[in-house]
Enzyme design. Structure first.
Site, PDB file in Angstrom:
ATOM      1  N   GLU A  82       1.055  -1.051  -0.004  1.00  0.00           N
ATOM      2  CA  GLU A  82      -0.299  -0.216   0.278  1.00  0.00           C
ATOM      3  C   GLU A  82       0.747   1.418   0.175  1.00  0.00           C
ATOM      4  O   GLU A  82       0.359   2.180   0.575  1.00  0.00           O
ATOM      5  CB  GLU A  82      -0.613  -0.299   1.053  1.00  0.00           C
ATOM      6  CG  GLU A  82      -1.840  -1.037   0.999  1.00  0.00           C
ATOM      7  CD  GLU A  82      -2.601  -0.747   0.212  1.00  0.00           C
ATOM      8  OE1 GLU A  82      -3.634  -0.619  -0.439  1.00  0.00           O
ATOM      9  OE2 GLU A  82      -3.148  -2.198  -0.974  1.00  0.00           O
ATOM     10  N   LYS A 117       3.106   0.784  -5.416  1.00  0.00           N
ATOM     11  CA  LYS A 117       3.289   0.655  -6.718  1.00  0.00           C
ATOM     12  C   LYS A 117       2.469   1.260  -7.498  1.00  0.00           C
ATOM     13  O   LYS A 117       3.856   0.640  -9.249  1.00  0.00           O
ATOM     14  CB  LYS A 117       3.865  -1.432  -5.806  1.00  0.00           C
ATOM     15  CG  LYS A 117       4.921  -1.417  -5.632  1.00  0.00           C
ATOM     16  CD  LYS A 117       5.034  -2.479  -5.311  1.00  0.00           C
ATOM     17  CE  LYS A 117       4.022  -3.029  -4.866  1.00  0.00           C
ATOM     18  NZ  LYS A 117       3.332  -3.094  -4.348  1.00  0.00           N
ATOM     19  N   LYS A 161       1.680  -7.909 -13.874  1.00  0.00           N
ATOM     20  CA  LYS A 161       1.571  -8.608 -11.757  1.00  0.00           C
ATOM     21  C   LYS A 161       0.912 -10.284 -12.171  1.00  0.00           C
ATOM     22  O   LYS A 161      -0.079 -10.634 -11.977  1.00  0.00           O
ATOM     23  CB  LYS A 161       0.395  -7.118 -11.616  1.00  0.00           C
ATOM     24  CG  LYS A 161       0.545  -7.627 -10.288  1.00  0.00           C
ATOM     25  CD  LYS A 161      -0.269  -6.820  -8.785  1.00  0.00           C
ATOM     26  CE  LYS A 161      -0.631  -7.009  -7.312  1.00  0.00           C
ATOM     27  NZ  LYS A 161       0.705  -6.023  -6.932  1.00  0.00           N
ATOM     28  N   SER A 209      -3.248 -11.015  -4.272  1.00  0.00           N
ATOM     29  CA  SER A 209      -4.004 -11.269  -3.410  1.00  0.00           C
ATOM     30  C   SER A 209      -4.819  -9.446  -3.002  1.00  0.00           C
ATOM     31  O   SER A 209      -4.568  -8.750  -3.270  1.00  0.00           O
ATOM     32  CB  SER A 209      -3.559 -12.151  -2.408  1.00  0.00           C
ATOM     33  OG  SER A 209      -2.859 -10.719  -1.926  1.00  0.00           O
ATOM     34  N   ASP A 234      -5.533  -4.266  -8.154  1.00  0.00           N
ATOM     35  CA  ASP A 234      -4.837  -3.583  -9.162  1.00  0.00           C
ATOM     36  C   ASP A 234      -4.627  -3.854 -10.369  1.00  0.00           C
ATOM     37  O   ASP A 234      -3.866  -3.532 -11.274  1.00  0.00           O
ATOM     38  CB  ASP A 234      -2.880  -4.422  -8.525  1.00  0.00           C
ATOM     39  CG  ASP A 234      -2.774  -3.927  -7.123  1.00  0.00           C
ATOM     40  OD1 ASP A 234      -3.652  -3.015  -6.767  1.00  0.00           O
ATOM     41  OD2 ASP A 234      -1.872  -4.321  -6.274  1.00  0.00           O
ATOM     42  N   GLU A 266       5.582  -5.740 -11.677  1.00  0.00           N
ATOM     43  CA  GLU A 266       4.406  -5.054 -10.420  1.00  0.00           C
ATOM     44  C   GLU A 266       4.962  -6.505  -9.716  1.00  0.00           C
ATOM     45  O   GLU A 266       4.517  -7.200  -9.967  1.00  0.00           O
ATOM     46  CB  GLU A 266       3.003  -4.542 -10.237  1.00  0.00           C
ATOM     47  CG  GLU A 266       3.357  -3.712  -8.845  1.00  0.00           C
ATOM     48  CD  GLU A 266       1.851  -3.028  -8.756  1.00  0.00           C
ATOM     49  OE1 GLU A 266       1.818  -4.116  -7.889  1.00  0.00           O
ATOM     50  OE2 GLU A 266       0.937  -3.296 -10.212  1.00  0.00           O
ATOM     51  N   GLY A 267       5.356  -5.875  -8.530  1.00  0.00           N
ATOM     52  CA  GLY A 267       5.436  -7.141  -7.316  1.00  0.00           C
ATOM     53  C   GLY A 267       4.141  -6.878  -6.589  1.00  0.00           C
ATOM     54  O   GLY A 267       3.223  -6.641  -6.876  1.00  0.00           O
TER      55      GLY A 267
END
Length: 242
Positions: free
Chosen positions: A12, A15, A37, A41, A51, A112-113
């Protein structure tokens, strides 16, 4: 391969906004860039609050949400635990396969991780293991406020210890009333890590539009510095293929 791996000092932090905005800006500049991505979750991929959906909107890619994020689960836990509790087995090999599928559509990917680099990701890997497989330069997204120097410097040191290149840091959620402290944190991060802070992205309050986010990215992030990475990577990749 070219692009960036967008990680963070925590969850949060911003990203998704950074990854989507940068991809959107680079696509406006004419680059054939996609977003990816692997695991999400907290929301399924099709949820507009998730996301994957936000990456799609901000970047403007034609890719479907479940292709941007092939593995998603509703429960808001670390990806490995969320998948395990849902009875799903996802390996590093699986997410790399989907990454390569996306590269058939785009020249570069902004990946994106999840959370930070040490987050348990697939059943056999941490986020950093995924980043090491891709060998993309990292963009570290961090909070601008108290504690960020420690978190950011540790993240950079961890990445470098694993042989990864850190392109720069972006402080996300900067408020005008805190800019003096933000600037002090910026200077300290650069001094202690040797990595440039490439942007101070403003805090977005309430609902915001894609246009507002992209314009802020253009104004407050050193896009030209990141563009140098893309060009250099593309040149290396082209030379290696000849």
């Amino acid at each position: 391969m070219s692009g960036f791996f967008i990680t963070a000092t925590d969850t949060e932090v911003g990203k998704t906004v950074v990854a989507g905005a940068l991809a959107g800006v680079f696509r406006e500049l004419g680059y054939n860039i996609g977003v990816y991505k692997a695991l999400q979750s907290g929301h399924v991929a099709s949820n507009p609050e998730g996301d994957a959906a936000r990456l799609k909107v901000l970047s403007g890619v034609p890719t479907k949400e479940d292709e941007i994020c092939p593995y998603s689960i509703e429960e808001p836990l670390a990806p490995r635990l969320a998948m395990k509790r849902a009875g799903r087995a996802v390996t590093l090999k699986d997410i790399i396969h989907h990454y390569n599928e996306r590269l058939k559509e785009f020249n570069s990917l902004f990946v994106e991780g999840a959370g930070g680099l040490a987050v348990p990701y697939t059943e056999d890997a941490l986020v950093i293991d995924f980043a090491k497989e891709l060998q993309l330069p990292l963009i570290v997204v961090a909070r601008p406020t108290l504690g960020t120097v420690n978190h950011t410097v540790l993240t950079i040191a961890y990445a470098k210890a694993h042989g990864l290149t850190v392109a720069g840091v972006i402080l996300s959620g900067c408020k005008e009333c805190e800019m003096e402290r933000v600037q002090e944190n910026k200077v300290m991060i650069e001094e202690l890590s040797g990595v440039p802070v490439l942007g101070l992205l403003p805090f977005f309050e309430g609902e915001f539009t894609k246009e507002e986010v992209l314009e802020s990215a253009k104004e407050y992030i050193m896009i030209s510095k990141l563009e140098e990475f893309i060009r250099n990577e593309s040149t290396v990749a082209h030379t290696s293929s000849n």
